[in-house]
Scaffold this active site. Sequence first.
Site, short mmCIF file in Angstrom:
data_model
loop_
_atom_site.label_atom_id
_atom_site.label_comp_id
_atom_site.label_asym_id
_atom_site.label_seq_id
_atom_site.Cartn_x
_atom_site.Cartn_y
_atom_site.Cartn_z
N ASP A 101 0.79 -1.35 0.05
CA ASP A 101 0.06 0.88 0.13
C ASP A 101 0.73 0.95 -0.07
OD1 ASP A 101 -2.07 -1.67 0.00
OD2 ASP A 101 -2.51 -1.29 2.12
N1 URA Z 1 -1.42 -5.70 3.63
C1 URA Z 1 -1.24 -4.26 3.80
O1 URA Z 1 -2.66 -4.59 4.63
N2 URA Z 1 -0.95 -3.68 3.30
C2 URA Z 1 0.05 -3.60 2.75
O2 URA Z 1 0.39 -2.90 1.81
C3 URA Z 1 0.32 -5.13 2.25
C4 URA Z 1 0.07 -6.30 3.16
#
Ligand code: URA
Length: 236
Positions: A101
């Site tokens: 993310d």
């Molecule tokens: N899980 C998440 O919630 N975000 C990420 O970036 C990776 C795994």
Amino acid sequence: MERIQKIIAESGFCSRRKAEEYISKGQVKINGQVVSLGTKASYDDEITINDTIINSKEEKEYYLLYKKEKTISSVKDEHERDTVTDYIDTSSRIYPVGRLDYNTTGIILLTNDGELSNILTHPSHKIEKRYSAKVSGIITPDEFMRLKKGVVIDNRKVTPTYIKIKKVNKNSNTSSITIGITEGRNHIIKRMLETVNHEVIKLKRESIGFLNLEGLKPGEYRKLTIKEVKRLYSLK
Ligand code: URA
């Protein structure tokens, strides 16, 4: 053999959907022959879109980046935000293997090797990714056990391969937890923690299989060694 749209998307040229459009319009050739949707190709075939070779036989490159916050895990961003490829000094068409993310930090691999990317992202290969998360509130023993046993997200259970509470801070009313999982659904860690009513404040991916961030600071990267690449291939 793989579907051509998959190989095209992995090359970083365009999305899988866009690739399907090109194929439907007869703009894609494999080794000089126009192909239709559903055709499969190997990574060694020459694929062109409107006569541009999209999987040229450029040297394969492999990078391990310590992704910073506020960075997009893609090759380009339509809003001109920083992307993970901006950090890597190369003229090859590399792309990230999987996604983190925007505000997640930590380890991410980048390569122009579609085959390896495929191995690493395919759920059947069960490669563990370990995350450390800081969450709001205190994780209770009962919540911990629920997570440990596995929680259901969109009708599918996700059971951690590793889970440990690192710290509980009563003053700031937060907890830190490390969770290992072998799958890669979007926002999966945040969604797992939401099932026990804890919001993720910070998230960092610490490792992918045997690879970790040792020796790197946020924004820094290194090339994988040949030995590491071979070891990743052997995870198949
Ligand atoms: N899980 C998440 O919630 N975000 C990420 O970036 C990776 C795994």
